[in-house]
Design an enzyme around this catalytic site. Structure first.
Site, mmCIF file in Angstrom:
data_model
loop_
_atom_site.group_PDB
_atom_site.id
_atom_site.type_symbol
_atom_site.label_atom_id
_atom_site.label_comp_id
_atom_site.label_asym_id
_atom_site.label_seq_id
_atom_site.Cartn_x
_atom_site.Cartn_y
_atom_site.Cartn_z
ATOM 1 N N HIS A 367 -120.421 -18.708 -22.735
ATOM 2 C CA HIS A 367 -120.036 -17.483 -23.266
ATOM 3 C C HIS A 367 -120.429 -16.855 -24.190
ATOM 4 O O HIS A 367 -120.206 -15.934 -24.608
ATOM 5 C CB HIS A 367 -118.243 -17.579 -23.015
ATOM 6 C CG HIS A 367 -118.471 -17.388 -21.023
ATOM 7 N ND1 HIS A 367 -118.396 -18.741 -20.053
ATOM 8 C CD2 HIS A 367 -119.184 -16.035 -20.358
ATOM 9 C CE1 HIS A 367 -118.580 -17.833 -18.804
ATOM 10 N NE2 HIS A 367 -118.655 -16.743 -18.919
ATOM 11 N N ARG A 474 -115.163 -8.664 -18.472
ATOM 12 C CA ARG A 474 -114.453 -9.929 -18.365
ATOM 13 C C ARG A 474 -112.434 -9.826 -18.473
ATOM 14 O O ARG A 474 -112.578 -10.279 -19.942
ATOM 15 C CB ARG A 474 -115.414 -10.374 -19.414
ATOM 16 C CG ARG A 474 -116.601 -11.444 -18.348
ATOM 17 C CD ARG A 474 -116.958 -11.633 -19.400
ATOM 18 N NE ARG A 474 -118.168 -12.834 -18.977
ATOM 19 C CZ ARG A 474 -120.007 -11.875 -19.089
ATOM 20 N NH1 ARG A 474 -120.135 -10.692 -20.273
ATOM 21 N NH2 ARG A 474 -120.836 -12.416 -18.426
ATOM 22 N N ARG A 510 -113.076 -7.351 -13.918
ATOM 23 C CA ARG A 510 -113.049 -8.438 -13.507
ATOM 24 C C ARG A 510 -111.112 -9.056 -12.543
ATOM 25 O O ARG A 510 -111.091 -9.430 -14.240
ATOM 26 C CB ARG A 510 -113.799 -9.604 -13.447
ATOM 27 C CG ARG A 510 -114.574 -10.815 -12.719
ATOM 28 C CD ARG A 510 -115.728 -11.512 -13.194
ATOM 29 N NE ARG A 510 -114.955 -12.135 -14.141
ATOM 30 C CZ ARG A 510 -116.103 -12.766 -15.030
ATOM 31 N NH1 ARG A 510 -117.667 -12.850 -14.333
ATOM 32 N NH2 ARG A 510 -116.213 -13.039 -16.066
ATOM 33 N N GLU A 608 -122.115 -15.874 -7.122
ATOM 34 C CA GLU A 608 -122.696 -16.208 -8.003
ATOM 35 C C GLU A 608 -122.703 -18.396 -7.601
ATOM 36 O O GLU A 608 -122.949 -18.782 -8.597
ATOM 37 C CB GLU A 608 -121.319 -16.011 -9.584
ATOM 38 C CG GLU A 608 -120.131 -16.009 -9.124
ATOM 39 C CD GLU A 608 -119.229 -15.080 -10.548
ATOM 40 O OE1 GLU A 608 -119.900 -15.743 -11.680
ATOM 41 O OE2 GLU A 608 -118.194 -15.055 -10.064
ATOM 42 N N ASN A 631 -125.660 -16.094 -13.815
ATOM 43 C CA ASN A 631 -125.683 -16.859 -14.920
ATOM 44 C C ASN A 631 -125.159 -17.605 -13.898
ATOM 45 O O ASN A 631 -125.365 -19.032 -14.002
ATOM 46 C CB ASN A 631 -124.336 -16.029 -15.949
ATOM 47 C CG ASN A 631 -124.869 -15.176 -16.641
ATOM 48 O OD1 ASN A 631 -126.595 -15.086 -16.707
ATOM 49 N ND2 ASN A 631 -124.208 -14.316 -17.044
ATOM 50 N N ASP A 632 -123.770 -17.818 -12.921
ATOM 51 C CA ASP A 632 -123.590 -18.521 -12.272
ATOM 52 C C ASP A 632 -124.178 -19.425 -11.621
ATOM 53 O O ASP A 632 -124.495 -20.045 -11.062
ATOM 54 C CB ASP A 632 -121.890 -18.704 -11.978
ATOM 55 C CG ASP A 632 -121.202 -19.201 -13.333
ATOM 56 O OD1 ASP A 632 -121.332 -19.446 -13.689
ATOM 57 O OD2 ASP A 632 -120.082 -18.048 -13.503
ATOM 58 N N ARG A 642 -125.133 -24.637 -17.440
ATOM 59 C CA ARG A 642 -125.064 -23.632 -18.262
ATOM 60 C C ARG A 642 -124.878 -23.709 -19.569
ATOM 61 O O ARG A 642 -125.466 -23.140 -20.539
ATOM 62 C CB ARG A 642 -124.251 -22.583 -17.552
ATOM 63 C CG ARG A 642 -123.007 -22.145 -17.659
ATOM 64 C CD ARG A 642 -122.110 -20.809 -16.939
ATOM 65 N NE ARG A 642 -122.045 -19.374 -17.897
ATOM 66 C CZ ARG A 642 -121.628 -18.674 -17.384
ATOM 67 N NH1 ARG A 642 -121.393 -18.519 -16.351
ATOM 68 N NH2 ARG A 642 -121.906 -17.636 -18.303
ATOM 69 N N CYS A 679 -124.201 -8.483 -12.755
ATOM 70 C CA CYS A 679 -123.880 -8.619 -13.793
ATOM 71 C C CYS A 679 -124.584 -9.165 -14.972
ATOM 72 O O CYS A 679 -123.485 -9.705 -15.839
ATOM 73 C CB CYS A 679 -121.868 -7.993 -13.847
ATOM 74 S SG CYS A 679 -121.301 -9.046 -13.020
#
Ligand code: PEP
Ligand code: MG
Length: 759
Positions: A367, A474, A510, A608, A631-632, A642, A679
């Site tokens: 992140h 986020r 989110r 995800e 990403n996830d 990650r 996203c």
């Protein structure tokens, strides 16, 4: 043997430099195995750029041979070990076809030979060898001992080697390598001055800093010591009635150490050399802890951790508030460097002064890297060799494309880097010309480009011009910036700002996605395996108090605007979705009952986790839209953390399995006529964006810093070309082949400057 091994590793780690460390090692190994010779050869590059091994330390061979005996991997038995990367154990070495006699080493006729490779995370660092004059076959225990030692030492050697290089660089000597390698975090090349971000809880990260007023610094140190001492006696007294005296003995020991003696005196001596108190204490604590670590007695060894704990307490007193750098004292071009740079630390630097980020831990999909992309500043992650404590205030150049960090580059290299920095400015200027232009392909397909955000400061006039809305807000980011959960009113205000700024364009909020690498200081969650643990929707469902407050704030913020969409993270099954939907409905009815006229907005779900990919049919039926969190999804499909730099090179969102999962989701969503977007960071990667457009994706959501790069790609291709690139990508067997092929396409279109340093 194990005890011996532990002590050797400790002594080596404590050595002041690489040479001293290796010398200790060879000496101790000779003792442990009762052998004539022990030597360490390290891998380097020869003048003709070939890999070679050089003798760096020995016990038993001629000392003058150190640094002089070189061999290619195809020479001699040592080269043979390096070539095969496995142990070679011979009782009569001269009989082996690969045997080569190095007279300059003064080897005489040594019969037995045992060599093991020294490997650190897949990288061969060198070879550790023992030799014996007499014919002797080393037994399994000896081989195992040497392998274990080599494995344990690999980390220490890497660290010591890097530190050595840095010292050389700082002293103006030529280092063996001019850069340190990490992982690309956020694109761009920049020169700046290091400011080390650290937390008092992490003694290793406390940087050296020069003090001018030494008496004042000593006074400050003594004040902190007294404050900790007072605190401890208060705690000790309050425990009197509940904890027996022997259990409280630690407090007495601490009190004694703080009253005076070597811990205090040694620190004061160090302050007098000009280092500030936190770093002086750090060195004293490490020295004392090491003495305990070396003790035979296990109980006494454990006391080393108590000493460190004491050090942390005093350091946090020294650092608390008074050492936060005032905004006007940050260098004009600050590169924030830390062990694990956090969102709050990033936000602590005045944005106009922050030009780059370097983190020892983390990877391109952590992140911190995502935030750096949002802030449009280069970042390099996972630079595990970086001696953070020693580079505060130094000049640094970072290349966020290649994942490289240069501290004090030599003149020629610096000139080249300055050229790249200038070219980067040109690339940025060219991209800025696209701000007002639409993201339309050459054959007139309009791609919707949304922004990912979380920082209020991201929402600026330039972003408002560039983005078709917010595709991912986020909400955990504003939570991370605070010292307690924000209340309903405070949240409403935060969300309102985003909704209002973009209205009537959609804003996807989110719900809280904490856990994994996104922690709240005021809500500690300690887990062995946080990415597979309590995170995202799982926490929200277990805490309806937090979740409902958040939904109420969102619904209220949306009044009169109606551009809100709510997105649920980390959903893996139908029951989670049902529970979350029913809590959203409950918040909605509550508000209506309270007379607050709010709409029920569209509800979407993130894809995800792999389970969600295969649930796309049922999920699509029950929600209004879908958003792929690549990403996830990449992390969970490939089983690659990650955030873990050690496996960072395996993390690949262009892996064929990830691409086919994404295609499966797009097709599933289309069957149910539900809009699907993406996203994750893949959307903002010029290579990924092209492939995703080919898959039929009609909207992409990305960090603010990626929008213009992606727009540039879209404007230079036709949709037909994108489909062709995607079809070829889907036939490829690994991610690197996909990458190569798409890079070639970008290069052909003259867009190489979007993915590497320079034009
Ligand atoms: C994702 O996982 O792709 C995503 C967008 O969510 P985050 O990066 O915040 O986990
Ligand atoms: Mg995610």
């Amino acid at each position: 043997m194990l005890e011996f091994l532990r002590r050797i590793v400790q002594e080596v780690s404590a050595a002041p430099n690489l040479n001293a460390a290796l010398q200790v090692l060879v000496h101790r190994v000779c003792e442990a195995l009762n052998v004539t010779v022990c030597s360490v050869y390290l891998t380097t590059q020869s003048a003709d750029n070939e890999d070679e091994l050089v003798l760096l330390a020995t016990q038993g061979l001629k000392a003058e041979a150190i640094g002089k005996v070189h061999m290619h991997f195809n020479e001699g038995l040592v080269g043979f070990v390096a070539q095969r990367e496995e142990p070679i154990n011979l009782d009569n070495a001269p009989n082996h076809p690969r045997y080569k006699f190095f007279s300059e080493a003064g080897e005489e006729k040594l019969k037995s030979f045992l060599g093991v490779p020294i490997i650190n995370y897949g990288k061969l660092l060198g070879v550790l060898v023992v030799q014996q004059r007499e014919q002797r076959r080393f037994n399994d225990d000896h081989v195992a001992f040497l392998i274990t030692l080599a494995a344990q030492l690999a980390g220490a050697i890497t660290q010591a080697g890097a530190t050595e290089d840095i010292y050389k660089l700082i002293r103006g000597e030529k280092p063996s390598k001019q850069y340190m390698e990490g992982l690309p975090g956020s694109p761009g090349v920049v020169i700046g001055q290091v400011v080390v971000a650290y937390s008092p809880a992490d003694l290793d990260a406390v940087p050296d800093r020069t003090v001018n007023d030494i008496p004042a610094e000593i006074q400050r140190f003594e004040k902190a010591v007294n404050a900790v001492s007072d605190e401890m006696s208060v705690v000790n007294r309050s425990l009197e009635s509940v904890v027996p005296a022997e259990e409280r003995a630690l407090f007495d020991a601490f009190a004694m150490m703080l009253e005076g003696g070597s811990l205090i005196d040694d620190t004061i001596i160090r302050i007098k050399t000009g280092n500030w108190a936190p770093a002086a204490l750090r060195d004293t604590i490490f020295e004392h802890a090491r003495i305990f670590e070396d003790m035979q007695d296990a109980y006494l060894r454990d006391r080393a951790e108590d000493i460190r704990d004491l050090g942390r307490r005093v350091v946090s007193k020294l650092l608390y508030k008074s050492d936060e750098i005032p905004a006007d004292q940050y260098p004009e071009k600050t590169v924030l460097v830390g062990e694990a740079v956090s969102a709050a630390q990033l936000a602590g630097v005045p944005p106009e002064k922050l030009v780059g980020v370097v983190s020892v831990h983390g990877s391109g999909s952590s992140h911190t890297a995502i935030l750096a992309r949002a802030m449009q500043i280069p970042a390099v992650m996972g630079v595990s060799d970086l001696p953070v404590g020693r580079i505060d205030g130094q000049e640094i150049v970072i290349d966020g494309y290649g994942g490289r960090v240069y501290v004090h580059p030599d003149k020629t290299l610096r000139k080249e880097l300055v050229r790249l920095v200038e070219e980067e400015k040109q690339v940025t200027a060219d991209l800025n010309e696209l701000i007002e232009l639409p993201a339309v392909t050459k054959d007139d397909f309009r791609m919707a480009l949304f922004a990912n955000t979380g920082l209020q400061s991201d929402i600026n006039p330039s972003l408002l011009k560039q983005a078709d809305g917010i595709g991912l807000y986020r909400t955990e980011v504003p939570f991370q910036m605070r010292e307690q959960f924000p209340g309903e009113d405070e949240q409403e205000q935060i969300y309102r700002e985003a909704l209002e700024a973009f209205a009537p364009r959609p804003v996807v909020l989110r719900t809280l996605d904490i856990g994994g690498d996104k922690m709240l200081n005021y809500f500690p969650v300690k887990e062995e395996n946080p990415f597979l643990g309590w995170r995202g929707i799982r926490i929200s469902l277990d805490h309806p108090d937090i979740f409902i407050t958040q939904i109420r704030a969102m619904l209220k913020a949306n009044r009169g605007l109606d551009n809100l969409q709510i997105l649920l993270p980390m959903v893996s099954g139908m029951s989670e979705l049902r529970q979350a939907m029913s809590l959203v409905q409950r918040a909605h009815s509550e508000l209506l009952e309270e007379g607050c006229k709010v709409m029920l907005p569209p509800i979407g779900l993130m894809i995800e986790v792999p389970a969600a990919v295969y649930m796309i049919g049922p999920f699509a039926k029950h929600v209004d839209f879908l958003s792929i969190g690549s990403n996830d999804l990449t992390q969970y499909l490939l089983a690659v953390d990650r955030n873990n730099e050690r496996v960072g090179k395996l993390y690949d969102a262009l892996h064929p399995s990830v691409l086919s999962a994404i295609l499966h989701v797009i097709q599933g969503a289309h069957i149910h006529n539900k809009p699907v977007s993406i996203c994750g960071e893949l959307a903002g990667n010029p290579l990924g964006a092209l492939v995703l457009m080919g898959m039929g994706m009609q909207s992409l959501s990305m960090s603010a810093g990626s929008i213009l790069r992606v727009k540039k790609v879209i404007r230079n291709f036709t949709r037909e070309q994108a489909i062709d690139v995607m079809s070829r990508a889907l036939t490829m067997e690994d991610g690197s082949m996909v990458r190569e092929m798409v890079i070639e396409e970008l290069d052909k279109a003259g867009l190489g400057g979007l993915i590497r340093a320079g034009k």
